[in-house]
Design an enzyme around this catalytic site. Structure first.
Site, mmCIF file in Angstrom:
data_model
loop_
_atom_site.group_PDB
_atom_site.id
_atom_site.type_symbol
_atom_site.label_atom_id
_atom_site.label_comp_id
_atom_site.label_asym_id
_atom_site.label_seq_id
_atom_site.Cartn_x
_atom_site.Cartn_y
_atom_site.Cartn_z
ATOM 1 N N GLU A 141 56.973 19.336 137.997
ATOM 2 C CA GLU A 141 57.271 19.081 136.588
ATOM 3 C C GLU A 141 58.054 17.773 136.399
ATOM 4 O OE1 GLU A 141 56.862 21.494 133.648
ATOM 5 O OE2 GLU A 141 55.232 22.025 135.020
ATOM 6 N N GLU A 150 59.380 14.649 129.255
ATOM 7 C CA GLU A 150 57.931 14.574 129.368
ATOM 8 C C GLU A 150 57.445 13.169 129.031
ATOM 9 O OE1 GLU A 150 54.034 16.624 127.142
ATOM 10 O OE2 GLU A 150 56.073 17.261 126.671
#
Length: 282
Positions: A141, A150
């Site tokens: 991640e 992100e």
């Protein structure tokens, strides 16, 4: 009738023989040391005559057999995940990565200790597999602790307008942040309530406070998915992928990404000295 000297000597020899046969013996009223049984007649010793029928105290044969169920790891996550394990992952991040100076071992341990049962449930092997699984997802991640947010997340719309309990706030983005990219307004709201920050009004906190970043990751793992129970229940690593990002990656959705997660998991299981088990993919 009074016993003769010969009879008395015979009984004494018999008593000595019993002592030799059955171990150390002393007449008393159940004041034996912890390794001896107190017989039904009040003598200390070992063997069935002392620890069998009528045994009053000590390691009696009729004592319940100690449970063979796995017990939680009482030493905590830090007894399994050492700083060198954590730093080995961090070392692969480029020096220009935002996460290089953000994520630290101390912040991870602080977050882990805030959630009882995380990495300490089931057998020792279960605990190792759970932590290997957790770090497999974290590594993927965050790009080995490179990213705090992100990529291009600000351009994504993670606002569930139907959720009235945690309504989106104008100007705030609920894109992926943290060690396991927390997304959506309802997840920020729920995590904030449990951890102790205003997730709806201040979602950026997850990318500003490294302890909160790790806490949201462990929170999601423990409370908002079945990732924690997947290992101890025997479902396997594949079930943790389903819990973290199943709708997008599993069942042929993105096999390349699934394989990356599995590769990290197997690598970390090897480092922790535990078999990865079965059901690795989803």
């Amino acid at each position: 009738m009074p016993l003769s000297d010969l009879e008395r000597r015979g009984m004494l020899v018999l008593a000595i023989g019993i002592v030799v046969l059955f171990g150390r013996v002393s007449a008393q009223n159940c004041g034996c040391s912890s390794d001896l049984c107190c017989s039904q007649y009040g003598f200390c010793g070992n063997g069935n005559d002392f620890c069998g029928t009528g045994c009053q105290q000590g390691p009696c044969n009729n004592n319940p057999t100690p449970s063979t169920r796995p017990t939680p790891n009482p030493k905590g996550v830090s007894s399994i995940i050492k700083k060198d394990f954590f730093d080995a992952i961090l070392s692969t991040a480029d020096s220009s990565c935002a996460g290089k100076s953000f994520y630290t071992y101390a912040h991870f341990i602080q977050a882990a200790n805030a959630f009882p049962g995380f990495g300490t449930s089931g057998s020792s092997d279960d605990a190792k597999r759970e932590l290997a699984a957790f770090f497999a997802h974290v590594t993927h991640e965050t790009g080995s602790f490179c990213f705090i947010e992100e990529i291009d997340g600000a351009q994504q719309n993670y606002c569930d307008e139907t959720n009235t309990q945690y309504p989106c706030v104008a100007g705030k983005g609920y894109f992926g942040r943290g060690a396991i990219q927390l997304t959506w307004n309802f997840n920020y709201g729920l995590a904030g309530e449990d951890i102790g920050f205003d997730g709806v009004n201040e979602p950026e906190k997850v990318a500003q406070d490294p302890t909160i970043s790790f806490k949201t990751a462990v929170w999601f793992w423990m409370k908002n998915s079945n990732a924690h129970s997947a290992i101890t229940s025997g479902e396997g690593f594949g079930a943790t992928i389903q819990a973290v990002n199943g709708p997008i990656e599993c069942n042929g959705g993105n096999p390349a990404t699934v394989n990356k997660r599995v590769t990290f998991y197997k690598r970390y299981c090897q480092k922790l000295g535990v078999d990865p088990g079965s059901n690795l993919s989803c």
